[in-house]
Write a protein that holds these residues in place. Structure first.
Motif, PDB file in Angstrom:
ATOM      1  N   ALA A 114      68.604   2.114 -33.143  1.00 29.09           N
ATOM      2  CA  ALA A 114      67.318   1.851 -32.490  1.00 29.09           C
ATOM      3  C   ALA A 114      67.458   0.664 -31.534  1.00 29.09           C
ATOM      4  O   ALA A 114      66.947   0.674 -30.422  1.00 29.09           O
ATOM      5  N   ARG A 115      68.200  -0.369 -31.967  1.00 28.18           N
ATOM      6  CA  ARG A 115      68.368  -1.572 -31.161  1.00 28.18           C
ATOM      7  C   ARG A 115      69.079  -1.255 -29.846  1.00 28.18           C
ATOM      8  O   ARG A 115      68.725  -1.766 -28.791  1.00 28.18           O
ATOM      9  N   LEU A 116      70.064  -0.378 -29.937  1.00 25.22           N
ATOM     10  CA  LEU A 116      70.775   0.002 -28.716  1.00 25.22           C
ATOM     11  C   LEU A 116      69.810   0.681 -27.732  1.00 25.22           C
ATOM     12  O   LEU A 116      69.765   0.350 -26.551  1.00 25.22           O
ATOM     13  N   LEU A 117      69.011   1.593 -28.250  1.00 26.88           N
ATOM     14  CA  LEU A 117      68.085   2.320 -27.366  1.00 26.88           C
ATOM     15  C   LEU A 117      67.030   1.405 -26.778  1.00 26.88           C
ATOM     16  O   LEU A 117      66.588   1.597 -25.643  1.00 26.88           O
TER      17      LEU A 117
ATOM     18  N   PRO B 240      65.239  13.674 -33.369  1.00 29.53           N
ATOM     19  CA  PRO B 240      65.478  12.418 -32.636  1.00 29.53           C
ATOM     20  C   PRO B 240      66.893  11.899 -32.837  1.00 29.53           C
ATOM     21  O   PRO B 240      67.477  11.317 -31.929  1.00 29.53           O
ATOM     22  N   LYS B 241      67.452  12.105 -34.015  1.00 30.70           N
ATOM     23  CA  LYS B 241      68.814  11.641 -34.270  1.00 30.70           C
ATOM     24  C   LYS B 241      69.797  12.335 -33.351  1.00 30.70           C
ATOM     25  O   LYS B 241      70.731  11.731 -32.821  1.00 30.70           O
ATOM     26  N   THR B 242      69.579  13.639 -33.167  1.00 24.47           N
ATOM     27  CA  THR B 242      70.453  14.409 -32.275  1.00 24.47           C
ATOM     28  C   THR B 242      70.307  13.872 -30.848  1.00 24.47           C
ATOM     29  O   THR B 242      71.295  13.636 -30.146  1.00 24.47           O
ATOM     30  N   VAL B 243      69.054  13.675 -30.442  1.00 30.88           N
ATOM     31  CA  VAL B 243      68.809  13.153 -29.091  1.00 30.88           C
ATOM     32  C   VAL B 243      69.489  11.787 -28.941  1.00 30.88           C
ATOM     33  O   VAL B 243      70.146  11.505 -27.936  1.00 30.88           O
ATOM     34  N   HIS B 244      69.335  10.937 -29.968  1.00 26.41           N
ATOM     35  CA  HIS B 244      69.974   9.616 -29.926  1.00 26.41           C
ATOM     36  C   HIS B 244      71.480   9.757 -29.715  1.00 26.41           C
ATOM     37  O   HIS B 244      72.078   9.055 -28.901  1.00 26.41           O
ATOM     38  N   SER B 245      72.111  10.677 -30.466  1.00 23.15           N
ATOM     39  CA  SER B 245      73.570  10.741 -30.369  1.00 23.15           C
ATOM     40  C   SER B 245      73.997  11.203 -28.976  1.00 23.15           C
ATOM     41  O   SER B 245      75.011  10.764 -28.458  1.00 23.15           O
ATOM     42  N   TRP B 246      73.179  12.053 -28.342  1.00 19.24           N
ATOM     43  CA  TRP B 246      73.498  12.453 -26.964  1.00 19.24           C
ATOM     44  C   TRP B 246      73.315  11.284 -25.987  1.00 19.24           C
ATOM     45  O   TRP B 246      74.122  11.060 -25.105  1.00 19.24           O
ATOM     46  N   ILE B 247      72.235  10.532 -26.189  1.00 21.17           N
ATOM     47  CA  ILE B 247      71.970   9.427 -25.259  1.00 21.17           C
ATOM     48  C   ILE B 247      72.951   8.280 -25.470  1.00 21.17           C
ATOM     49  O   ILE B 247      73.538   7.754 -24.520  1.00 21.17           O
TER      50      ILE B 247
ATOM     51  N   ALA C  51      63.822   0.970 -19.950  1.00 26.58           N
ATOM     52  CA  ALA C  51      63.988   2.253 -19.270  1.00 26.58           C
ATOM     53  C   ALA C  51      64.736   3.241 -20.166  1.00 26.58           C
ATOM     54  O   ALA C  51      64.420   4.440 -20.204  1.00 26.58           O
ATOM     55  N   LEU C  52      65.725   2.732 -20.900  1.00 29.79           N
ATOM     56  CA  LEU C  52      66.512   3.594 -21.783  1.00 29.79           C
ATOM     57  C   LEU C  52      65.640   4.088 -22.931  1.00 29.79           C
ATOM     58  O   LEU C  52      65.650   5.282 -23.281  1.00 29.79           O
ATOM     59  N   ALA C  53      64.859   3.174 -23.514  1.00 32.70           N
ATOM     60  CA  ALA C  53      63.971   3.539 -24.617  1.00 32.70           C
ATOM     61  C   ALA C  53      62.951   4.571 -24.150  1.00 32.70           C
ATOM     62  O   ALA C  53      62.690   5.562 -24.847  1.00 32.70           O
ATOM     63  N   ASP C  54      62.405   4.341 -22.962  1.00 35.43           N
ATOM     64  CA  ASP C  54      61.420   5.281 -22.419  1.00 35.43           C
ATOM     65  C   ASP C  54      62.062   6.645 -22.197  1.00 35.43           C
ATOM     66  O   ASP C  54      61.470   7.690 -22.485  1.00 35.43           O
ATOM     67  N   TYR C  55      63.284   6.630 -21.706  1.00 36.01           N
ATOM     68  CA  TYR C  55      63.991   7.886 -21.417  1.00 36.01           C
ATOM     69  C   TYR C  55      64.225   8.646 -22.717  1.00 36.01           C
ATOM     70  O   TYR C  55      63.976   9.845 -22.807  1.00 36.01           O
ATOM     71  N   PHE C  56      64.663   7.888 -23.726  1.00 34.28           N
ATOM     72  CA  PHE C  56      64.899   8.490 -25.041  1.00 34.28           C
ATOM     73  C   PHE C  56      63.621   9.164 -25.544  1.00 34.28           C
ATOM     74  O   PHE C  56      63.614  10.327 -25.948  1.00 34.28           O
ATOM     75  N   GLU C  57      62.532   8.423 -25.492  1.00 34.30           N
ATOM     76  CA  GLU C  57      61.271   8.962 -26.031  1.00 34.30           C
ATOM     77  C   GLU C  57      60.808  10.168 -25.237  1.00 34.30           C
ATOM     78  O   GLU C  57      60.257  11.119 -25.790  1.00 34.30           O
ATOM     79  N   SER C  58      61.088  10.132 -23.964  1.00 34.01           N
ATOM     80  CA  SER C  58      60.683  11.237 -23.117  1.00 34.01           C
ATOM     81  C   SER C  58      61.487  12.492 -23.471  1.00 34.01           C
ATOM     82  O   SER C  58      60.930  13.585 -23.590  1.00 34.01           O
ATOM     83  N   VAL C  59      62.791  12.314 -23.680  1.00 33.30           N
ATOM     84  CA  VAL C  59      63.626  13.458 -24.051  1.00 33.30           C
ATOM     85  C   VAL C  59      63.193  13.986 -25.419  1.00 33.30           C
ATOM     86  O   VAL C  59      63.036  15.199 -25.603  1.00 33.30           O
ATOM     87  N   VAL C  60      62.961  13.054 -26.352  1.00 28.45           N
ATOM     88  CA  VAL C  60      62.543  13.473 -27.696  1.00 28.45           C
ATOM     89  C   VAL C  60      61.263  14.313 -27.616  1.00 28.45           C
ATOM     90  O   VAL C  60      61.142  15.356 -28.250  1.00 28.45           O
ATOM     91  N   SER C  61      60.331  13.856 -26.794  1.00 23.75           N
ATOM     92  CA  SER C  61      59.047  14.549 -26.735  1.00 23.75           C
ATOM     93  C   SER C  61      59.171  15.947 -26.133  1.00 23.75           C
ATOM     94  O   SER C  61      58.349  16.806 -26.377  1.00 23.75           O
ATOM     95  N   LYS C  62      60.228  16.167 -25.367  1.00 21.92           N
ATOM     96  CA  LYS C  62      60.386  17.471 -24.709  1.00 21.92           C
ATOM     97  C   LYS C  62      61.340  18.384 -25.485  1.00 21.92           C
ATOM     98  O   LYS C  62      61.562  19.517 -25.104  1.00 21.92           O
TER      99      LYS C  62
END
Lengths: 486, 492
Positions: free
Chosen positions: B328-331, B352-359, B336-347
């Motif tokens: 979480a700290r890395l994201l 979220p763990k999978t999305v995190h590992s990709w990001i 901008a990175l955190a926002d991007y992560f959340e945006s991808v997760v929402s779509k």
């Protein structure tokens, strides 16, 4: 018709009725400057070309009847510490001898917009540091009433020009009496407005927290006219008041009966020249005749006025003058300089006069670590006491009356060897600036054929009362209508 | 026994504020985009006689915002002061700053270097809370260009609003100082008040350093290292200075109070000014600017503009997305990175763990390699989510998805179409995969022999060969199953 001694409203009347043109009036002034000023030496720079151009434009404005103000076409001079684009602005210092500003002070702009005609820039004590104009790096200005005497300072050039008929009005600047003291010495009416009433933007600062630009003219009415045009809030000066500028002239005839005039007892003590004292006593009787109530009041901290004023002046001036470093404008002495510090030292050594150097050193000392509390901070605390003195007096009376100087104009060279003696000539005028209150100086008579000045001191932003009372006085006296014979 | 030492570090962080105009005049503050030197200038910022400052309202708002983000109290009455010294980059001969009454005071920021950084040696004690003494507003100086026998001055930067954030000497290791500086930078970027671009000089550090015997609570003579323009310089200079002071004490000497510079090439601190030569700045209240009077409602309004800050966001990511704290700290290190992560997760339909590992994996690698910011990436969160979902759906293998991602980032497009176009769709069809498995086993008798002899780790090698032969299209799980079965049959 003597054009050079007209009041603003007499000149305005003649201009708008097309009896004279601004070009004629301006040329008459320029002619008189050519004839008389070599004796007086009130002008540092005469901006003849600009003046005639502005006069022609003013005549066009009057011809079209467009945008004509009471100042349109009126020739004036300005103390040489107020920035004028394209016209050198020297502060009567070698360090700025060839400095030509790239921008106008707000006051310069306002007067240009009103259509006034700038004749030139007047002599002063270098950076405003002095009470006799003898600290000008260029030349002494002579008192038109007696050429062997000083015109006062630091706006000595402005007062002398006004008195000798070398301008219809003039713009001075008062840091600690610099308008009022020379006005008194030269038989001129002048006002130091409330601090923050007139924008300082473009005024080369001496003491940022005291400096007040104010007009000098033939009478209180003219002063009111000019102040109406130059006062007001300026987005470029955060210390200006937001409150609207009253129409001073409209209400100037209001009666003064019943107004309470305070006489500060601390200002009428031993050491005052006898002729000055008797002139002031006569003035008090005159105010009584006008129906005013006279009350004795006390300003108990008056004796601290001079030290507080000078200490804060030294401190602020030491910082304000730091920008005169020879790297961007003005004098730059770089021959054989080892490094940039050396350029600073050489430039400032050659560029500043002794009094300026003395005050910068005193100021830097007063602000330095370990001395700040004892000097600067202490002075600020006493400044609060001075302000309270005035507040307390104004809870009892409407305005105060005081002399502008314990003596009339002294002789050239009389006090130059003793700076402290020179500082003492400001004793009646300095306290108002730390307090920020307005004060109007006007002629009160003569002592040994030299003019005596007095000042009316008012409440914050209450210039109106000062104009009313001064105007009422000038309706029943004619001291202000006396001109030197030159 | 040799005593062990503990460093005591305080940091001053100078951050330019992102505003349209300069601190005290209307000139553009964007000096980096100025076409030529001395074009964004006026009488005020070049210190011409008579010019007067007018305080920039926006800069005051941003300063208060930063103070509030750093848990400071805002002084409702605060004042500007003149700091007097002579230098050609300072046109007025004084800098307008704040001295006795800064806009913000008495804040704090929690750091986690004590727990998260394994680098801290056992002798170092890391407090988790760094107190912030003050945050104040000042103006930046002009830029000097030193030539052989002269110097040139560019006033485009003169008067740009600058914030000075002063910590208490609360850091007890270089790691803690670095952590604190990193966190302050992240907060400034979160607030959008500073780009954090150290190469452009919009953020500069000064470190105050002393060392003392471990366990002592005395404050010994400190030195001040000026103009540290990168995290690397901060780290190296601090480490060097700590060692230098320890050596002085160990040889029986005393540390001299002085101002130091950092020589990045030689890797040493150098003396600039001793205590005796220190400037006496002769501070006094700026008479050209009235005190700033800030109302409670004004402060409340500024406070309401505070976005979710890194600490809070990290906490939320752990709870909401069930991420590990360090993930979480890395994201959340960059908004901008955190926002991007959340945006991808929402779509995305994927976890979220999978999305995190990709990001955290492919995406960050791409950013690092290309030196780009998240903001520079044109890949829409929708496309990224679609691609991740295709992996989850087994429409495409993870390895092929990486190829698709690179293509998406570089040239854009639709992930499905790229997969189709490049023939990268994953095949789960058993008969097709069976055929390939049989061929691989037949072609590699020696490896089959070794496997049957007990070297079972070779299974992964066979799976890899199948993937290679099918260009990654074969579903690796199906491949693995079929290969196991086929090898078992050959054992018989």
């Amino acid at each position: 018709m003597q054009l050079t001694t007209l009041t603003i409203r007499e000149a305005h009347e003649l201009l708008t009725t097309k009896k004279i043109s601004s070009v004629e009036l301006t040329q008459a002034m320029l002619q008189r400057i050519r004839e008389i000023d070599p004796k007086i030496k009130s002008y540092v720079t005469v901006s003849e070309e600009l003046a005639l151009e502005q006069a022609r434009k003013a005549d066009e404005r009057i011809a079209k009847g467009e945008n004509v103000t009471p100042l349109t076409g009126i020739p004036f001079s300005m103390k040489d510490c107020i920035s004028t684009r394209g016209v050198r602005t020297t502060c009567s210092s070698k360090i700025l001898e060839n400095y030509v500003p790239q921008y106008n002070a707000t006051v310069t702009n306002k007067l240009a917009e009103a259509g006034a005609v700038l004749l030139g820039k007047t002599n002063m004590d270098e950076f405003g540091m002095g009470s006799s104009c003898e600290n000008s790096a260029f030349f002494n200005t002579h008192n038109p009433w007696d050429l062997d005497r000083v015109p006062g300072g630091s706006s000595g050039g402005s007062a002398a020009a006004m008195s000798a008929g070398l301008a219809t009005f003039t713009i001075g600047e008062d840091t600690g009496g610099s308008v009022r003291m020379p006005a008194g010495f030269c038989n001129v009416t002048g006002i130091k407005p409330t601090y923050g009433r007139v924008s300082r933007y473009g005024l080369i600062a001496l003491v940022s927290s005291f400096d007040s630009i104010g007009p000098m003219s033939r009478d209180a009415y003219d002063c009111a006219t000019v102040l109406e045009h130059i006062a007001g809030h300026d987005p470029h000066d955060s210390t200006t008041y937001n409150s609207p500028v009253p129409n001073y002239t409209k209400h100037i005839n209001k009666p003064v009966q019943g107004m309470k005039l305070g006489i500060p007892k601390e200002y009428f003590v031993a050491g005052m020249e006898a002729g000055v004292e008797s002139a002031l006593q006569e003035a008090i009787r005159q105010f009584e005749k006008l129906g005013m109530e006279i009350h004795e009041v006390s300003l108990p901290h008056t004796k601290y006025g001079l030290p507080v004023y000078y200490l804060l002046l030294f401190a602020e001036a030491s910082a304000n003058l730091a920008r005169m470093d020879g790297t961007r404008f003005g004098l730059s002495v770089s021959e054989n300089a080892k490094d940039v510090i050396d350029i600073y030292l050489k430039t400032r050594h050659e560029g500043f006069g002794d009094e300026v150097k003395r005050r910068i050193m005193l100021g830097a000392y007063a602000l330095s670590a370990g001395y700040y509390d004892a000097y600067y901070l202490k002075a600020q605390k006493v400044r609060t006491l001075l302000r309270r003195d005035f507040e307390s007096a104004f809870s009892k009376v409407d305005l105060l009356l005081a002399p502008t100087c314990p003596t009339t104009a002294f002789k050239l060279g009389e006090k130059t060897s003793d700076p402290l003696e020179m500082y003492l000539s400001d004793i009646y005028v300095v306290a108002t600036n730390p307090a920020g209150v307005p004060a109007l100086a006007l002629p009160a008579g003569f002592s040994n054929n030299m003019p005596v000045g007095m000042q009316l001191i008012g409440k914050h932003l209450d210039e109106q009362t000062l104009f009313q009372v001064a105007h009422a006085y000038q309706q029943v006296t004619d001291w202000h209508k006396q001109f030197p014979n030159i | 026994m040799k005593p062990t030492y503990e460093p005591v570090i305080g940091l001053e962080i100078h951050a330019e504020l992102i505003t349209n105009s300069k601190m005290f005049c209307g000139c553009s503050a964007d000096y980096a985009s100025a076409p030529e030197p001395n074009t964004n200038i006026c009488p005020v910022c070049t210190g011409l006689p008579g010019a007067m400052p007018v305080a920039n309202k926006k800069a005051i708002e941003l300063a208060a915002l930063v103070g509030l983000a750093l848990n400071c109290s805002v002084n409702k009455h605060n004042t500007f002061a003149r700091k007097n010294y002579y230098y050609p980059d300072l046109p007025k001969g004084y800098q307008i700053s704040q001295y006795e009454l800064p806009i913000c005071e008495k804040g704090w920021l929690d750091i986690d270097s004590g727990s998260s950084s394994g680098a801290a040696s056992a002798t170092y004690r890391d407090p988790s809370r760094v107190r912030i003494r003050r945050v104040h507003i000042e103006e930046d100086t002009a830029k000097l260009f030193h030539e052989k026998n002269y110097a040139l001055v560019d006033f485009n930067r003169a008067g740009v609003p600058l914030l000075e954030i002063v910590s208490e000497p609360d850091m007890r290791s270089v790691e803690a100082a670095l952590d604190y500086a990193t966190k302050v930078r992240a907060i400034l970027r979160y607030l959008g008040v500073n780009s954090g671009n150290m190469e452009k000089g919009v953020l500069r550090f000064e470190a105050n350093i002393s060392v003392r015997p471990f366990g002592s609570d005395e404050f010994r003579t400190r030195t001040e290292i000026k103009n540290l323009n990168s995290f690397r310089a901060l780290t190296r200079a601090s480490a060097y200075e700590i060692e230098r002071q320890i050596k002085i004490y160990e040889s029986g000497g005393t540390v001299v109070q002085e101002t130091l510079g950092w020589d990045d090439v030689r890797g040493v601190t150098t003396s600039q000014r001793s205590k005796e030569e220190a400037h006496d700045y002769r501070y006094f209240p700026e008479p050209d600017l009235p005190p700033l009077q800030l109302s409670d409602s004004w402060i409340a309004e500024i406070k309401s503009r505070l976005p979710e800050l890194p600490e809070a966001k990290t906490k939320r990511f752990v709870e909401q997305y069930e991420l590990k704290p360090q993930d979480a700290r890395l994201l959340t290190s960059e908004k901008a990175l955190a926002d991007y992560f959340e945006s991808v997760v929402s779509k995305s339909k994927s976890s979220p763990k999978t999305v995190h590992s990709w990001i955290a994996g492919e995406f960050m690698r791409y950013l690092n390699d290309s030196g780009k910011d998240v903001d520079d990436v044109t890949l829409s969160p929708e496309s990224f989510a679609k691609l991740i979902d295709m992996v989850t759906d087994k429409t495409v293998s993870g390895n092929n998805a990486k190829v698709v991602l690179a293509e998406l980032i570089e040239s854009g497009g639709d992930p499905q179409e790229i997969v189709k176009e490049k023939g990268l769709a994953q095949v789960s069809d058993e008969s097709f995969i069976q055929e390939v498995v049989t061929k691989i086993l037949n072609d590699n008798p020696a490896e089959v022999e070794k496997y049957l002899a007990g070297k079972e780790t070779l299974l992964q090698w066979f799976v890899g060969q199948v993937a290679r032969a099918t260009k990654g299209k074969a579903d690796p799980n199906v491949t693995k199953e079929l290969a196991l079965k086929a090898l078992a049959e050959r054992k018989k």
